[in-house]
Design a protein around this motif. Structure first.
Motif, short mmCIF file in Angstrom:
data_model
loop_
_atom_site.label_atom_id
_atom_site.label_comp_id
_atom_site.label_asym_id
_atom_site.label_seq_id
_atom_site.Cartn_x
_atom_site.Cartn_y
_atom_site.Cartn_z
N GLN A 35 0.83 -1.20 0.00
CA GLN A 35 0.00 0.00 0.00
C GLN A 35 0.87 1.26 0.00
N SER A 37 3.82 1.50 -1.32
CA SER A 37 4.35 1.61 -2.69
C SER A 37 3.30 2.17 -3.63
N GLU A 38 2.06 1.74 -3.44
CA GLU A 38 0.96 2.26 -4.26
C GLU A 38 0.77 3.75 -4.02
N ARG A 40 3.11 5.87 -3.05
CA ARG A 40 4.24 6.56 -3.69
C ARG A 40 4.00 6.73 -5.19
N ARG A 41 3.45 5.69 -5.82
CA ARG A 41 3.13 5.78 -7.26
C ARG A 41 2.03 6.81 -7.50
N ALA A 42 1.03 6.84 -6.61
CA ALA A 42 -0.08 7.79 -6.76
C ALA A 42 0.39 9.23 -6.63
N GLY A 44 3.22 10.41 -7.61
CA GLY A 44 3.87 10.79 -8.85
C GLY A 44 5.31 11.23 -8.67
N ALA A 45 5.88 11.68 -9.77
CA ALA A 45 7.30 12.02 -9.82
C ALA A 45 7.64 13.31 -9.07
N SER A 48 7.81 12.93 -3.00
CA SER A 48 8.42 11.75 -2.38
C SER A 48 7.76 11.53 -1.04
N TYR A 49 7.66 10.27 -0.64
CA TYR A 49 7.00 9.91 0.61
C TYR A 49 8.04 9.25 1.50
N ALA A 92 -3.94 13.45 -4.46
CA ALA A 92 -3.53 12.04 -4.43
C ALA A 92 -3.60 11.48 -3.01
#
Length: 175
Positions: A35, A37-38, A40-42, A44-45, A48-49, A92
Motif C-alpha cells: 500500500q 508503494s501504491e 508513492r506511485r499515486a 507521482g514524480a 516523495s513519501y 492524491a
C-alpha cells in the motif's frame, strides 16, 4: 555522540524540507508495504513519501527553519515532500486516504506556515495548475471575441444603414 546514519538522515530530511514547495504529514499505521508503494506511485514524480522517526524529523524541521509542526510528530509518521504541484499531491493523498482508512492526514507545511488538516483538504479541492490555466485561456479568448464583436459592430451598423438608404432611394425612384 550522534550516529553518522542519523546525522545523514536528519540532513537529508532537512534538505527535503528546504527544497519542497509543500510537505504533508501523515500517519501510516496499518498500511502494508504494498500500500505504501501504491501511495508513492499515486503521488507521482513530483513528490516523495518518507517514513522517518519523529525525533529525526523534529531535528530536521528545526534545522531547515520549519516551525509549527512539532505537535504532528506523534505516532508513526511519514511525510509527503512535494516538489511539484501541491494541489496534485494533496488530491492524491486525499484519494488514497478515502480508499485506505489507515492513512491519516495530520497537517502540512507550505509557504512558510503550518497547515491544518482542513487547509490541506482545501488545497486538494482546488483545480490543478493546468485546469486553472485552461480556464484563464478560455476566459481571455471569450473576452477577445467580445472585443472583436464590439469593434465590428459600428462597421456592421454603417453597412446596414447604407443598404437601407439604397433600398429607400430605389423605392422612391420607382414611385
Amino acid at each position: 555522540m550522534a550516529k553518522p546514519d542519523k546525522v545523514d538522515a536528519v540532513t537529508e530530511i532537512a534538505e527535503k524540507f528546504s527544497n519542497s514547495s509543500a510537505a504533508v504529514v501523515t500517519e501510516y499505521r496499518g498500511l502494508s508495504m504494498a500500500q505504501l508503494s501504491e501511495l508513492r506511485r499515486a503521488l507521482g514524480a513530483g513528490s516523495s513519501y518518507r517514513v522517518a522517526k519523529n525525533t529525526l524529523v523534529k531535528r530536521a524541521a528545526e534545522q531547515s527553519g520549519v516551525e509549527g509542526l512539532d505537535d504532528l510528530f506523534v505516532g508513526p509518521t511519514a511525510i509527503a515532500f512535494v516538489e511539484g504541484e501541491p494541489v496534485d499531491a494533496a488530491k492524491a493523498l486525499r484519494e488514497f486516504a478515502k480508499d485506505n482508512k489507515a492513512l491519516v492526514i495530520k497537517g502540512g507545511y507550505m509557504d512558510g506556515r503550518a497547515l491544518s488538516v482542513s487547509e490541506v483538504e482545501g488545497i486538494a479541492d482546488l483545480d490543478s495548475r493546468e485546469v486553472t490555466l485552461a480556464k484563464l485561456a478560455g476566459a481571455m479568448k471569450a473576452k477577445m471575441g467580445q472585443a472583436a464583436a464590439l469593434f465590428a459592430a459600428p462597421a456592421t451598423q454603417v453597412a446596414r444603414l447604407a443598404v437601407a438608404l439604397q433600398e429607400k432611394k430605389s423605392g422612391e425612384a420607382d414611385a
